[in-house]
Design an enzyme around this catalytic site. Sequence first.
Site, short mmCIF file in Angstrom:
data_model
loop_
_atom_site.label_atom_id
_atom_site.label_comp_id
_atom_site.label_asym_id
_atom_site.label_seq_id
_atom_site.Cartn_x
_atom_site.Cartn_y
_atom_site.Cartn_z
N ALA A 198 -49.76 -13.35 34.07
CA ALA A 198 -48.95 -13.89 35.16
C ALA A 198 -48.85 -12.95 36.35
CB ALA A 198 -47.54 -14.23 34.64
N THR B 158 -40.24 -13.62 19.47
CA THR B 158 -39.42 -14.53 20.27
C THR B 158 -40.03 -14.74 21.65
OG1 THR B 158 -37.44 -13.80 19.11
CG2 THR B 158 -37.10 -14.87 21.24
N CYS C 97 -55.82 0.85 35.95
CA CYS C 97 -55.81 1.13 34.53
C CYS C 97 -56.59 2.39 34.19
CB CYS C 97 -56.39 -0.04 33.76
SG CYS C 97 -55.77 -1.60 34.37
#
Length: 403
Positions: free
Chosen positions: A209, A249, A334
Site C-alpha cells: 500500500a 489479526t 532498501c
Amino acid sequence: MTTHTNDIHFPIYLDNHSTTRVDPRVIEAMLPYFAEQYGNASSKEHRYGWHAKEAAELARRTIAGSMNAESNEIIFTSGATESNNLALKGIAEAYSGKGTHIVTCATEHRSVLDTCAALRTCGFSVTTLDVDAHGRIDLDELERALTDRTILVSIMAANNEIGTVAPLGAIGRMCSERGIIFHTDASQAYGKVAIDVKAMRIDAMSFSAHKLYGPKGVGGLFLRRNRNGVRIAPQMDGGGHEFGLRSGTLNIPGIVGFSEAAVLAVQLGQPEHKRIARMRDELQAHLAAAGGVRVNGDETNRLPNNLNVTLAGIVSKDVLTEIREIAISTGSACTSEDAATEEYSHVLRAIGLSRHQAESTLRFGIGRFTTDAEIEYTGRRITEFIYNQRSLAERQPSTKDLS
Ligand SMILES: *Cc1c(COP(=O)(O)O)cnc(C)c1O
C-alpha cells in the site's frame, strides 16, 4: 487537492519509489477504524467484529477488482516483503514434491533475492537471469532456463531503481503453457501500470500500500484459485486468518486505507500517469541539457514516475549532502545502508554500470503530489550543481565517464 502547480514544498520530495505520502483521502477513510470501528474482524459475537469483517471484505473485493482477480484470491499481509516471502517460500514448500528449481532475475528486490538465497540453503536450486543494459530479461533465455523440475518463476513487474517494466503477459503465457507458477513482485507497478492477472496469466503477485499513497505496514498477495489453483504452505502459525494462509489479526485501518488508495489509483488513472510522466520527461530534458547524462532503464517500457540518471563528473552522495532541499536517492532505500560497506546497487551492477558510474547515479521518483514548480526548481538546482562540480574539476564531461 490543495496543491497547485506553482507550489513548492521543501524539502521537495522526489523519493516516491521508497515510499509515498499518504493521500489525505486515504487518511480520512482510515480514521473511523481507529476511533469507533476498532473491532477485531475475527470477533463473531458482536457488532464491532462484524463491522471490521465487513470493512475487510469490502476492501478485499475492491482490491481484487482493481487487478481483475476474485475476492478470495487476495491475502492481506504486512507489505510486499512479507508477500514475497510467503509466495516464494510457501510455493516452494508446497511444490517441492514436483520439483525444486526456481527462476528469478538479477534485478529483483532484496526480499526476493534473499528469499531465494534462503531457499537455496533448503535444497532448492535457483537460476538468476541476467538483464541487458536497459534492465530487460531475455525471453529466450528464460525459456531455455525452464526445465521439468522448474516449479516457479519470479520476475518483478517493474524495477524500483530504474523503472523497467517487464513483459508480464509474455512471461505468463510461457509459464502457463508449461504448468509453471508465475509470481511477480508488483510493488512498483501496481496502480501505475495496467495489470490484469487473468489476461496476463499471473499466478501470484505481491503488492504494497505504501508505494501507492496508502499506509505503511500493509500489503497483499494475489494467489490464483481458479482451475487447479496455486497451493501454498503458510509460513506463519496461528489463528488461521486469511484462508488459513496468513495468521494474525487483520490490520483493519491499514486494509481500509489500502483499499481507498486502490480506488483513487483507478479513479485518477491514465491522466495522472500522463501528468507524472510529463513532469518526469521535463526533468529528464532539463538534466540532459547539461550533457554527459546517461538515462538508465528502458525508455520505452518504464514506470511513468521513474528517472534514474548517471551524471558524468558528479558524485551523487555530494548532491544529497549539498542539496538538502531536495529529497532524492542514490539507489534503492532498501540497500542504501550498503553504500558505506563497499557494496553498490546490484541493479546498477546488473545493467553494466561500474562502481564509479553507480556513484554518479541519482534516482528521482515523481509522485501524485509533485508540482511543476518543484520539477523546475529541481532541474535548475541539479544542473547548476553539475556545472559547478565540473568547473571545479576544471574539465569538460568526458565520454569516458559514461562508457
Ligand atoms: C518497496 C518494495 C518492496 C517491499 O515492500 P514493503 O511493503 O516495504 O515490504 C518489495 N519489492 C519492491 C519492488 C519494492 O519496491
